[in-house]
Design an enzyme around this catalytic site. Structure first.
Site, short mmCIF file in Angstrom:
data_model
loop_
_atom_site.label_atom_id
_atom_site.label_comp_id
_atom_site.label_asym_id
_atom_site.label_seq_id
_atom_site.Cartn_x
_atom_site.Cartn_y
_atom_site.Cartn_z
N GLU A 264 2.22 -11.44 4.44
CA GLU A 264 3.45 -10.66 4.54
C GLU A 264 3.99 -10.71 5.97
O GLU A 264 3.25 -10.52 6.94
CB GLU A 264 3.16 -9.20 4.17
CG GLU A 264 4.36 -8.27 4.29
CD GLU A 264 3.98 -6.80 4.12
OE1 GLU A 264 4.86 -6.02 3.76
OE2 GLU A 264 2.79 -6.46 4.36
N LYS A 330 11.25 -7.21 -1.57
CA LYS A 330 10.35 -6.11 -1.91
C LYS A 330 11.14 -4.93 -2.47
O LYS A 330 12.15 -4.52 -1.90
CB LYS A 330 9.56 -5.69 -0.68
CG LYS A 330 8.47 -4.66 -0.96
CD LYS A 330 7.65 -4.40 0.31
CE LYS A 330 6.49 -3.46 0.04
NZ LYS A 330 5.69 -3.22 1.27
N CYS A 382 2.44 -6.32 -0.57
CA CYS A 382 1.63 -5.26 0.03
C CYS A 382 1.49 -4.04 -0.89
O CYS A 382 0.80 -4.08 -1.90
CB CYS A 382 2.21 -4.88 1.39
SG CYS A 382 1.09 -3.89 2.41
#
Length: 503
Positions: A264, A330, A382
């Site tokens: 990430e 995300k 994540c």
């Protein structure tokens, strides 16, 4: 009077220790039977208490669980918040105090609406209300479904229920075991211990069912680059190109992999700032018949910033160009880390609310898979990997792997990254898809479709993990139906308890 006060305080104090013990059920300790014993003891403590007393006991149980179970959050607050010790402790205490509300809600509603020591209380109302409190915690204020009890069972026989009903079904099974045992103890009906015995035995049997089929004709070699970049220095201008070149050189040494994966936000720059470098990297990967997937921060046409995933090299996207619409963005952002709730009020108060990269916008809930070298991957950046329904809805019939990129360097040598890996394993087990997890400093690992870690590299080291993965065909019941059967079960259980109470 003092004796009466001390007597009333005994159960809440005991609940703190019982709740704190729950952390030992999760990684890295993984003493999974504690996830049965802790709710069992809580149910015993709630026996013959008023709803108000029960709420206090449940709240103290929650204080114990979250003070120990999410202690890793303090590492990021203290390490990167830029505030004095007292402020750090206050913020951590505030988070724990908030999360403890949900066990208190469970305890209050259980004692408010169900008669003491009835079988329906322990086998229907208790498990149903526990699931409702978990669902609320996973939804309110964007949700924080960390430490759902089912995650602790990844190595236990009860973990076998994950492909059927996900982590929630495992949690339900744990509460059925705890409830039956509590009823047996309180009413001396020891034959009820047969229920946990049967459920655990059934878990052993279900373990042998193959819900999906490994596709032996489809093998993928992956190389996961663990850069081990110091989080405190990562975004310094002087560290930009040393960091980028470190990942580049490690990738060049592994061009024989079908897919090379960076973690990430591996690139400490906005994508539009380094387009020429990415164009060269794209050409180099194509020349070697490989693909690179990396986390990157970019800016959309709406001038909003996104935490994104980018694929380069052998992809269906053509030659590289800066086009944010061809990225995975995300969706589930980390509160305070990637967005600040009530930011107009909170940002002026303390440096903690102005952490780097704390003003992201959300991508869509469901987005196309990332395609790299012909492999389809369902991304979860994540924190997103803890949202099982989101991951489930992003799986398609073409999906080969679940891809999760992370940077747990914020949490140092705490238990947080190990719990995070445990959650990723659960997604593999639920959905019957291998998981590829690339991180900055660990845990970098790959699992098979049953959630078993097949390769990993040590934390806090610069390393490259290489592994061969086999995709799967078919579908687990959980992937097909999600949590809807459990919603129905909860509704029917509560209706049954209401009917029995009226009678």
């Amino acid at each position: 009077m003092n004796k009466l006060f001390t007597h009333r305080l005994m159960r809440p104090l005991a609940a703190v220790f019982v709740g704190a013990s729950t952390t030992l059920a999760f990684a890295p300790y993984q003493i999974w039977p504690i996830a049965i014993f802790s709710p069992l003891l809580l149910l015993l403590l709630l026996s013959n208490q008023t709803p108000k007393q029960a709420a206090v006991i449940g709240y103290f149980w929650g204080l114990g669980q979250f003070a120990t179970g999410i202690s890793w959050v303090y590492v990021s607050i203290a390490g990167f918040g830029g505030m004095p010790l007292a402020a750090n402790v206050f913020l951590m205490a505030l988070l724990i105090a908030y999360l403890a509300i949900y066990p208190a809600l469970f305890a209050f509603t259980l004692n408010k609406f169900t008669p003491s020591n009835t079988l329906s209380r322990f086998l229907f109302a208790g498990p149903a209300l526990w699931l409702i409190s978990d669902w609320l915690r996973g939804w309110v204020m964007t949700g924080f479904p960390w430490l759902w009890l089912g995650y602790s069972q990844i190595e236990s026989p009860l973990g076998s229920f994950a492909p059927i009903g996900g982590v929630e079904l495992i949690t339900l099974t744990l509460l059925l075991c705890s409830g039956a045992a509590a009823y047996a103890i309180l009413n001396k009906r020891y034959q009820l211990f047969l229920i946990p015995t049967v459920l655990i035995s059934f878990g052993f049997g279900v373990r042998n069912i193959d819900w999906v089929t490994p596709n032996s004709d489809s093998t993928t070699k992956v190389a996961l680059i663990q850069g081990n970049i110091d989080q405190a220095k990562k975004w310094l201008p002087s560290e930009r190109w040393p960091t980028i070149m470190k990942y580049t050189e490690l990738s060049r040494e592994n061009w024989d992999a079908d897919v090379v994966v960076w973690p990430e936000a591996a690139i400490p720059a906005f994508e539009f700032e380094i387009s020429s470098f990415l164009r060269n990297l794209d050409a180099s990967a194509k020349e070697n018949e490989s693909a690179i997937i990396t986390g990157v921060v970019n800016q959309g046409e709406d001038r909003q910033f996104y935490n994104s995933v980018l694929a380069l090299g052998v992809t269906p996207y053509g030659e590289y160009e800066y086009d944010p619409s061809e990225r995975y963005h995300k969706h589930h952002l980390l509160p305070f880390g990637e967005f600040v709730p009530f930011e107009d009020i909170l940002r002026p108060l303390a440096p903690f609310f102005n952490l780097p990269m704390s003003s992201f916008s959300r991508g869509d809930y469901v987005q196309p898979n990332i395609i790299a070298n012909g492999r389809h991957m369902a991304p979860a950046l994540c924190y997103e990997i803890i949202f099982n329904e989101q991951v489930r809805q992003n799986i398609t019939d073409d999906t080969d792997f679940i891809l999760t990129l992370s940077n747990d360097a914020w949490f140092g040598r705490s238990i947080g990254p190990l719990q995070h890996m445990e959650i990723a394993q659960m997604r593999a087990l639920e959905l019957g898809k291998p998981v590829i997890r690339s991180t900055n400093n660990g845990v970098t690992a790959v699992t098979d479709h049953k959630g078993k870690i097949i390769e990993s590299v040590p934390q806090f080291e610069t390393a490259v993990l290489t592994a061969e993965l086999v995709s799967t065909t078919g579908s687990t019941p959980y992937r097909s139906f999600g949590s809807w059967p459990l919603y129905v079960w909860v509704l029917l259980s509560l209706l049954l308890c209401w009917r029995l109470k009226r009678n």
